[in-house]
Scaffold this active site. Structure first.
Site, PDB file in Angstrom:
ATOM      1  N   GLU A 202      40.535 -46.175 -22.028  1.00 40.29           N
ATOM      2  CA  GLU A 202      41.323 -45.047 -22.518  1.00 40.29           C
ATOM      3  C   GLU A 202      40.563 -44.128 -23.474  1.00 40.29           C
ATOM      4  OE1 GLU A 202      44.482 -43.998 -21.731  1.00 40.29           O
ATOM      5  OE2 GLU A 202      44.307 -45.482 -20.121  1.00 40.29           O
ATOM      6  N   SER A 476     108.186 -63.853 -26.684  1.00 44.21           N
ATOM      7  CA  SER A 476     108.745 -64.680 -27.762  1.00 44.21           C
ATOM      8  C   SER A 476     107.734 -65.055 -28.840  1.00 44.21           C
ATOM      9  CB  SER A 476     109.346 -65.961 -27.170  1.00 44.21           C
ATOM     10  OG  SER A 476     110.486 -65.647 -26.392  1.00 44.21           O
TER      11      SER A 476
END
Length: 835
Positions: A202, A476
């Site tokens: 690179e 309930s």
């Protein structure tokens, strides 16, 4: 045209004047020269007539005007004098004319010389000023490029951190949050051959240039010009770091300029090794992997420190085109690229020919790892992210972009057990089995820490979370929190108060018990135990709907209903979430105090500092005595009442809930069980996301009750749990309710002894509850009322009759009585006593 002529240079205008002069006649040109000579002569004469400094020089016209003024004042001027004032005295001689021409030529040369000097000075000044401006601009540009990079640098992005993690309290990572997945490592942890591979391919002059490699720039420009296309890049490692951290991939001169500026800034602020470390931790390798450590994990299932030369070279080769050189998709291209990297390392004498040859001879060997998340953890992670934003203001985007550690209260054992049990279809009966849904949530009662949550049977991260979202009316399960506990708080009722249990209409609709059985009257205790709808509606109407809503609002329910029937039956207009139900039931196990449940215990920022920590709010809702009384009653609901389905070996209190489907005909819409052990509080719901005629459950609350008990049993098998409830010190124990027996074994005999030699004796089977009082009645004759003749207490089951006459027959029966509830039981069978 006029504009163009104004823009002409001065020399051009002079040339044009000469052309115009040539176009005039000879006499006109001669006359023009004479005029010039006269003007020149007058100048010479005027210069020779120097006056003292106080005198002012006048023009010819001013002198004429002065003469006229004198004449006007009376001075006589003759014609000769007048002529002398305006007409030259005589004609110049040729010598004088030549002299004047010479003087004129000299004056013109002087004028031209002066004009040239002025023109040169102007040009010189112009060039100097232009050069100065250019120099200043160049200096500004140079300074900007050299030092302006800081303007584009976000210092926070220089802190390269790993993803946000969601963890258990023990440090087990259950989830990662990120925009870019990377696992930063120090440069010292990377082998030399890995670092050399990246630098070789690179940026081989990385350690010698200052951030921008001028030689590479000109070489790339030359090749691009020759190829008439962009064939070679010139970005250094520092420039690539700048682009990846702070810029986009846009191809423009402006972006490249910014890139260079940032690169120069980075080179001044950081060492080469620091730049290389940042670079190797941020570059993209494809497959969603950023940084060399993440790539090593992905492609070779190892850490970067364990990479071989050929593996490091392959990773270095990938970054030029991660998709094109992917070793997964394009193994041959990846190998060619790997070998190129090795050749570059050889050319730069970073490795020997022998090492290079050996490395290139090896085949591409991958060990692909798949980062998978346990599906059991999706709901907890979803809740944690939501909580981070709502409670602590940390958005999901911030969590993805910055490093945080979120420590949750998750209990892996309970979560895994709950998830596995939710996969069994048998627990979710419905006419459309594929779409039956459910959710479950559990927390520690003491702290409010959520230890398990299931947002749906196949819940995926960021799906519709049925733990937190309203799913259906609670049925309930609303009775303890909205009716019975508020009634006990009034002081007008206690657990053994008698309530009516009769079929009746409320809001022009009949209220029925689920089993269609009505006892006429029932204790509050048993009304809750057997989930009596009629008694609950009557009780809420008696204490007032506003009283029930007052307590529900304390528990963060937004109940708009004003009907006692709808609230008492849990048939609310607005749906309720399991999370809300779990939170409300915690009041019964913790002295009437509600706590806000939470998932996140602590959040640590990227510096390791605590950014947030749990500090849940608490609120007193019920008294300790009422809370304990409800707990005692709900225990019997599980052991003897409506929640007996399923098995759990230890103490459990809770309440079932069922809602009817709109189409009726015995179809079920929602089924619930909300309950708690001495250690945990939980809520479980079953139903469909969309209520249609085709979607309904085929059983009610039995299945959520069984599933909850199954989860708790499996948890108890894998870890230690509290087995029994402990009564708080400041409350009075609630007596067990008295169950009045039905006596059908009453018999009579005779006994001898006492003042009365012969006595009658009644006997019956004992109920083994010493609290029951048995009342003995003698049947009245000829329409007379029955007469109570005595009572039996202390668990006795016989009674002697010593008041009767010979040759008479009398009838007797026994009635059990509950002194706690002041409830009278059914009369026993009748027996005769005669002699």
């Amino acid at each position: 045209m006029g504009s163009d002529s104004r823009k002409r240079r001065r020399s051009d205008r002079h040339k044009q004047d000469e052309i115009d002069e040539k176009r005039t006649s000879r006499s006109e040109r001669h006359q023009h020269k004479i005029s010039i000579l006269h003007k020149t002569y007058e100048k010479l004469v005027n210069h020779s007539r120097v006056k003292n400094d106080n005198k002012t020089y006048k023009t010819r016209m001013e002198r004429h005007e002065a003469k006229d003024t004198e004449m006007a004042e009376g001075e006589q001027v003759n014609d000769q004098d007048q002529t002398r004032m305006y007409i030259p005295a005589r004609k110049l001689t040729e010598e004088e004319t030549a002299k004047m021409a010479k003087v004129t030529e000299t004056s013109e040369d002087e004028v031209e010389e002066q004009t040239g000097k002025r023109r040169f000075a102007f040009k010189l000044r112009h060039y100097l000023m232009s050069a100065g401006v250019v120099f200043v601009l160049a200096l500004i540009a140079y300074t900007t490029i050299l030092y302006g990079g800081k303007l584009f640098v976000d210092q926070n992005k220089l802190m390269i951190t790993p993803p946000t993690t969601v963890e258990t309290e023990d440090g087990e990572i259950i989830w990662y949050l990120y925009d870019e997945y990377r696992l930063p490592v120090d440069l010292e942890e990377m082998p030399d051959h890995v670092r050399d591979a990246f630098v070789a391919i690179e940026d081989k002059r990385f350690y010698s240039h200052g951030g921008v490699d001028v030689r590479s720039v000109f070489r790339a420009l030359y090749k691009d010009i020759v190829a008439r296309d962009k064939v070679e890049g010139a970005s250094t490692i520092t420039q690539q770091l700048a682009k990846n951290l702070f810029l986009s991939n846009e191809k423009s001169w402006l972006r490249k300029t910014k890139e260079a500026m940032i690169a120069l800034y980075l080179e001044r602020e950081f060492t080469k090794d620091e730049i290389l470390e940042m670079y190797l931790n941020i570059i993209y390798f494809g497959e969603g992997q950023y940084g060399v450590e993440a790539a090593a994990n992905k492609f070779f299932y190892k850490s970067v420190e364990d990479l071989s030369l050929e593996e490091g070279a392959m990773l270095a080769g990938i970054i030029k085109a991660p998709n094109g050189y992917s070793p997964i998709e394009h193994p041959e291209k990846a190998r060619e690229r790997r070998d190129l990297v090795i050749n570059r390392m050889l050319e730069q004498e970073l490795i020997s020919e022998e090492v290079a040859s050996e490395s290139q001879s090896k085949e591409v060997s991958l060990n692909i790892s798949q980062r998978k998340y346990n599906p059991a953890y999706h709901t907890i992670v979803d809740m944690a992210i939501q909580e981070a934003e709502e409670l602590y203001g940390i958005t999901a985007e911030e969590l993805r972009q910055n490093r945080y550690r979120i420590v949750t209260s998750l209990d892996e054992t309970i979560q895994q057990v709950a998830y596995e049990q939710f996969q069994y279809d048998a627990y979710f009966p419905g006419n459309n089995m594929n779409d039956v849904e459910g959710s479950f949530v559990m927390m520690k009662e003491e702290t409010g820490e959520v230890v398990a949550a299931i947002g749906g049977r196949k819940f995926q991260f960021q799906d519709f979370n049925r733990v937190m979202r309203p799913v259906g009316p609670p049925g309930s399960t609303m009775k303890p929190i909205g009716v019975y506990a508020p009634a006990l708080e009034t002081g007008d009722y206690d657990p053994f108060s008698i309530l009516p249990d009769e079929l009746q209409d409320w809001d022009d609709k009949p209220v029925r018990n689920s089993n269609n059985q009505y006892d006429g009257s029932v204790s509050l205790y048993n009304a809750l135990k057997y989930s009596k709808n009629t008694s609950a509606v009557w009780l809420l109407d008696d204490i007032g709907v506003e009283k029930g809503r007052e307590y529900l609002e304390k528990m963060h329910f937004n109940v708009a209903d004003e009907s006692a029937r709808r609230i008492a039956l849990g048939d609310l207009k607005e749906n309720i979430s399991p999370f809300d139900m779990m939170r409300s039931y915690r009041t019964f196990i913790h002295n009437g105090e509600m706590i806000e449940p939470y998932v996140i215990k602590e959040i640590y920022n990227k510096n390791g500092d605590i950014a947030a920590s749990a500090n849940p709010e608490t609120e007193k809702v019920f008294s300790s005595q009422v809370a304990w009384n409800i707990t005692e009653m709900l225990r019997t609901v599980v052991s003897e009442g409506t929640a007996t389905s399923g098995y759990y070996p230890y103490e459990l209190a809770g309440k079932t809930g069922t809602t009817s489907h709109p189409s009726g005909e015995g179809k079920i819409q929602d089924a619930w069980f909300v309950g708690y052990t001495p250690e945990y509080v939980s809520a479980l719901w079953m139903g469909y996301d969309k209520v249609t005629d085709e979607n309904y459950l085929t059983t009610g609350s039995r299945m959520p009750t069984e599933l909850t008990k199954k989860i708790m049993t499996e948890v108890a098998n894998q870890k230690e749990v509290k087995e029994t409830f402990s009564k708080p010190e400041d409350v009075v124990a609630l007596a067990d309710p008295i169950s009045l027996p039905k006596i059908d074994t009453l018999s009579s005999t005779f006994v001898f002894g006492g003042f009365k030699i012969l006595k009658g004796k009644l006997e019956w089977e004992s109920a083994k509850d010493a609290r029951i009082i048995y009342r003995i009645y003698e049947v009245g004759k000829n329409g007379a009322e029955d007469k109570k003749i005595g009572e039996v207490t202390d668990g006795e089951s016989s009674f002697e009759i010593d008041k009767f006459l010979l040759f008479q027959t009398k009838q007797y029966y026994v009635v059990p009585y509950d002194p706690l509830a002041e409830l009278i039981g059914e009369p026993s069978n009748t027996v005769e006593v005669s002699f």
